[in-house]
Scaffold this motif. Structure first.
Motif, PDB file in Angstrom:
ATOM      1  N   UNK A  70      47.593  47.213  47.820  1.00 22.95           N
ATOM      2  CA  UNK A  70      47.874  47.633  46.360  1.00 22.95           C
ATOM      3  C   UNK A  70      49.480  48.010  46.329  1.00 22.95           C
ATOM      4  N   UNK A  71      50.064  47.285  47.199  1.00 27.10           N
ATOM      5  CA  UNK A  71      51.583  47.591  47.097  1.00 27.10           C
ATOM      6  C   UNK A  71      52.450  46.046  47.574  1.00 27.10           C
ATOM      7  N   UNK A  72      53.456  45.982  46.668  1.00 24.66           N
ATOM      8  CA  UNK A  72      54.210  44.666  47.144  1.00 24.66           C
ATOM      9  C   UNK A  72      55.497  44.880  46.889  1.00 24.66           C
ATOM     10  N   UNK A  87      48.625  48.518  39.392  1.00 24.76           N
ATOM     11  CA  UNK A  87      48.131  49.752  38.423  1.00 24.76           C
ATOM     12  C   UNK A  87      46.548  49.692  38.640  1.00 24.76           C
ATOM     13  N   UNK A  88      46.035  50.838  38.563  1.00 25.17           N
ATOM     14  CA  UNK A  88      44.535  51.155  38.322  1.00 25.17           C
ATOM     15  C   UNK A  88      43.800  50.760  39.649  1.00 25.17           C
ATOM     16  N   UNK A  89      44.169  50.632  40.633  1.00 28.62           N
ATOM     17  CA  UNK A  89      43.491  50.351  41.803  1.00 28.62           C
ATOM     18  C   UNK A  89      43.894  51.147  42.804  1.00 28.62           C
ATOM     19  N   UNK A 142      45.254  42.455  40.427  1.00 27.09           N
ATOM     20  CA  UNK A 142      44.787  43.952  40.541  1.00 27.09           C
ATOM     21  C   UNK A 142      43.021  43.859  40.575  1.00 27.09           C
ATOM     22  N   UNK A 143      42.788  42.952  39.440  1.00 27.06           N
ATOM     23  CA  UNK A 143      41.420  42.629  39.325  1.00 27.06           C
ATOM     24  C   UNK A 143      40.804  42.009  40.531  1.00 27.06           C
ATOM     25  N   UNK A 144      41.372  41.023  40.985  1.00 32.57           N
ATOM     26  CA  UNK A 144      40.734  40.294  41.851  1.00 32.57           C
ATOM     27  C   UNK A 144      40.464  41.090  43.230  1.00 32.57           C
ATOM     28  N   UNK A 148      36.982  41.586  44.789  1.00 36.68           N
ATOM     29  CA  UNK A 148      36.480  40.724  46.135  1.00 36.68           C
ATOM     30  C   UNK A 148      36.084  42.063  47.207  1.00 36.68           C
ATOM     31  N   UNK A 149      36.064  43.211  46.671  1.00 38.93           N
ATOM     32  CA  UNK A 149      35.576  44.370  47.481  1.00 38.93           C
ATOM     33  C   UNK A 149      36.801  45.059  48.399  1.00 38.93           C
ATOM     34  N   UNK A 150      37.833  44.984  47.896  1.00 39.84           N
ATOM     35  CA  UNK A 150      39.192  45.445  48.801  1.00 39.84           C
ATOM     36  C   UNK A 150      39.924  46.334  48.140  1.00 39.84           C
ATOM     37  N   UNK A 151      39.240  46.888  46.982  1.00 37.47           N
ATOM     38  CA  UNK A 151      40.108  48.281  46.368  1.00 37.47           C
ATOM     39  C   UNK A 151      39.068  48.662  45.428  1.00 37.47           C
ATOM     40  N   UNK A 152      39.248  50.132  45.255  1.00 33.57           N
ATOM     41  CA  UNK A 152      38.515  50.855  44.111  1.00 33.57           C
ATOM     42  C   UNK A 152      39.100  50.968  42.843  1.00 33.57           C
TER      43      UNK A 152
END
Length: 203
Positions: A70-72, A87-89, A142-144, A148-152
């Motif tokens: 969740x960071x780049x 944002x949001x995940x 973010x949505x992806x 894909x099951x790699x973030x809440x």
């Protein structure tokens, strides 16, 4: 009444088999041996026009580093380097289960577009990071990550998201849970915000 002719039946069978063979050959020609369709990143209703409508700023940049899911780090068109928090995940930390897989999933999606990206954000946070939506050619990464099951979905910051994203992200998380995608293969995955509280020195 026309009589049934075996020759006509044979011709129909041969024609059907021939059409099927052509379709199979075309599919193989498009995708090649062992290949699959290009991954579709767009989500229903994704529109870059939302950016201006909801008070977000849009910058174009090149992603230079992906430390976690969740960071780049980016370099803008004027050469400035920035850190971006999606944002949001909330994705698993690097030392957590699925942390590396979450990072790799984000990296892979960025690589598909040559690491060229857009960031829609309103402001920086207390750590000096841009907090926003990361996109490649209009695709919401973010949505992806959630899909894909790699973030809440990170509930405390849902209010800061674009209004049209809120329910869509929640629906994506529910679907990933049901389908046991990514970290949801674990029946009780540890949440990253709880992990950070338990490991303050690792943050």
């Amino acid at each position: 009444m026309q009589k049934f002719k075996p020759d006509n039946f044979k011709r129909s069978v041969y024609l059907a088999v021939g059409v099927f063979a052509v379709v199979v050959a075309l599919i193989k020609g498009v995708y090649g041996p062992g290949e699959t369709q290009t991954i579709e990143l767009n989500r229903p209703g994704e529109q870059v026009q939302q950016v201006d409508k909801e008070g977000f700023k849009l910058i174009h940049a090149t992603v230079t580093r992906v430390p976690d899911g969740d960071t780049v780090y980016i370099k803008t068109s004027n050469g400035r380097e920035e850190r971006v928090r999606l944002l949001g995940i909330d994705a698993p930390e690097g030392k957590m289960p699925y942390g590396n897989k979450s990072r790799d999933n984000l990296y892979r999606m960025l690589k598909m577009n040559g690491f060229k990206a857009e960031v829609a954000y309103r402001e920086k946070d207390q750590y000096g990071r841009l907090v926003g939506k990361l996109m490649t050619d209009g695709n919401d990464l973010n949505y992806a990550q959630v899909r894909d099951g790699y973030a809440w979905v990170y509930t405390p910051y849902v209010k800061d998201m674009m209004s049209s994203d809120r329910m869509v992200y929640r629906d994506a998380e529910s679907a990933a849970r049901r389908e046991k995608l990514g970290l949801w293969q674990d029946p009780n995955p540890e949440r990253p915000w709880e992990w950070r509280r338990a490991h303050p020195r690792a943050n």
